[in-house]
Write a protein that holds these residues in place. Sequence first.
Motif, PDB file in Angstrom:
ATOM      1  N   VAL A  74       4.241  -4.346  -2.315  1.00  8.28           N
ATOM      2  CA  VAL A  74       5.083  -4.383  -1.105  1.00  8.28           C
ATOM      3  C   VAL A  74       5.543  -2.997  -0.655  1.00  8.28           C
ATOM      4  CG1 VAL A  74       7.175  -5.276  -0.051  1.00  8.28           C
ATOM      5  CG2 VAL A  74       5.774  -6.757  -1.517  1.00  8.28           C
ATOM      6  N   PRO A  75       6.181  -2.188  -1.528  1.00  3.11           N
ATOM      7  CA  PRO A  75       6.618  -0.864  -1.061  1.00  3.11           C
ATOM      8  C   PRO A  75       5.451   0.035  -0.665  1.00  3.11           C
ATOM      9  CG  PRO A  75       6.919  -1.070  -3.431  1.00  3.11           C
ATOM     10  CD  PRO A  75       6.599  -2.426  -2.918  1.00  3.11           C
ATOM     11  N   VAL A  76       4.313  -0.156  -1.327  1.00  4.53           N
ATOM     12  CA  VAL A  76       3.124   0.640  -0.998  1.00  4.53           C
ATOM     13  C   VAL A  76       2.659   0.335   0.416  1.00  4.53           C
ATOM     14  CG1 VAL A  76       0.709   1.076  -1.572  1.00  4.53           C
ATOM     15  CG2 VAL A  76       2.392   0.829  -3.396  1.00  4.53           C
ATOM     16  N   LEU A  77       2.630  -0.941   0.777  1.00  2.00           N
ATOM     17  CA  LEU A  77       2.164  -1.343   2.104  1.00  2.00           C
ATOM     18  C   LEU A  77       3.099  -0.819   3.190  1.00  2.00           C
ATOM     19  CD1 LEU A  77       0.185  -2.905   3.837  1.00  2.00           C
ATOM     20  CD2 LEU A  77       1.563  -4.963   3.464  1.00  2.00           C
ATOM     21  N   ILE A 106      -4.943   3.303   1.674  1.00  3.09           N
ATOM     22  CA  ILE A 106      -3.908   2.745   0.808  1.00  3.09           C
ATOM     23  C   ILE A 106      -3.390   1.425   1.369  1.00  3.09           C
ATOM     24  CG2 ILE A 106      -1.558   3.115  -0.056  1.00  3.09           C
ATOM     25  CD1 ILE A 106      -2.289   6.135  -0.154  1.00  3.09           C
ATOM     26  N   ALA A 107      -3.180   1.369   2.690  1.00  2.44           N
ATOM     27  CA  ALA A 107      -2.707   0.135   3.325  1.00  2.44           C
ATOM     28  C   ALA A 107      -3.734  -0.981   3.154  1.00  2.44           C
ATOM     29  CB  ALA A 107      -2.439   0.382   4.810  1.00  2.44           C
ATOM     30  N   PHE A 108      -5.013  -0.646   3.299  1.00  2.00           N
ATOM     31  CA  PHE A 108      -6.074  -1.646   3.148  1.00  2.00           C
ATOM     32  C   PHE A 108      -6.087  -2.217   1.732  1.00  2.00           C
ATOM     33  CE2 PHE A 108     -10.454  -2.574   1.834  1.00  2.00           C
ATOM     34  CZ  PHE A 108     -10.767  -3.586   2.732  1.00  2.00           C
ATOM     35  N   VAL A 109      -5.996  -1.321   0.737  1.00  4.15           N
ATOM     36  CA  VAL A 109      -5.994  -1.778  -0.657  1.00  4.15           C
ATOM     37  C   VAL A 109      -4.759  -2.628  -0.941  1.00  4.15           C
ATOM     38  CG1 VAL A 109      -5.800  -1.015  -3.053  1.00  4.15           C
ATOM     39  CG2 VAL A 109      -7.392   0.124  -1.515  1.00  4.15           C
ATOM     40  N   ALA A 110      -3.604  -2.203  -0.419  1.00  2.00           N
ATOM     41  CA  ALA A 110      -2.371  -2.952  -0.648  1.00  2.00           C
ATOM     42  C   ALA A 110      -2.469  -4.366  -0.076  1.00  2.00           C
ATOM     43  CB  ALA A 110      -1.185  -2.217  -0.031  1.00  2.00           C
TER      44      ALA A 110
END
Length: 301
Positions: free
Chosen positions: A117-120, A168-172
């Motif tokens: 969640v925080p990563v996204l 990073i958003a895609f992986v999250a």
Amino acid sequence: MNAKRIEQQSLNRGIIINILMGSAGMLVYAFTHLEALFLDASFVLIEVISGIVAAAISRISQRKTKQFPKGLFILEPVYVFFKSILIIFLMGFTTWSVSVKAYLFFTVGQGTKINVVPVLIYAIVMVILGSCLLTMYRRGNKKMKGASEILTVESKNSFIDVMMSIGIAFVAMLLMFIPSGSPLSFLLYTGDFFITIIIVLMFIGQPIGFMIQSVKEILGAELPAGPIKHTIEAIVLKHMSNCKKIFIFKRGMHIQVDVYLSPGMGACALNSIKLIRDNLIAIFQLVDVDFMIDSQRENKQ
């Protein structure tokens, strides 16, 4: 507006945005320990430090002294060279770090589950800020006809940072749909390894390319084919179509144009010489144009 003033304004605004981005990245990394975030945040913090250095170089590079009558523009490619080395080192270090973590997970099952969640949230914010930064650098350089070596590098690096954040958003988002017991559950622990490797493989060529180009500028190599060279050649040939040869050199924002004339055309070419100089200075500002009659060069060619 003066070209150097445009460059300095873009760099100063970029420093502020990069400070916000880098601080947010390190804060989220402290909670998630996601190596792709470390690469992204470290990349931004490098932009902060290098942006301060770049702004200082931009202010002093055009100063002329007795020892440097054409200014200290060589500092600009030197800056690009060392920044490129730093980015290559950072990419190599992060690749090693995620590789070790992935190895430990696949061999002994040691690993930490990624907090998605925080990563996204972080990645989405970074994409927005990074896109604004990229647009600002590109617009500033466009006003200078692409002559700013520093803004060219900064915009390319900002593009890399935006792509990192998108990755990073895609992986999250992908990890949010993977249950713990599924065949893809290993990605919950190693997802940062794969995205980091992909990002490095996609963009490692850019800092290498900048490093090579900066070395050529430092050594005084002729400017390769591109928009700047084509524009200069078109202006020179428009007003002096029978010139023998045009050599163009570039160090940072400073452009040196050497035009070789055929013997016997010196007096009648005075008006053309003035037109060429006025046109080039109007477009690029920081440009020196020298006209020479060289019969020896003609004989050799």
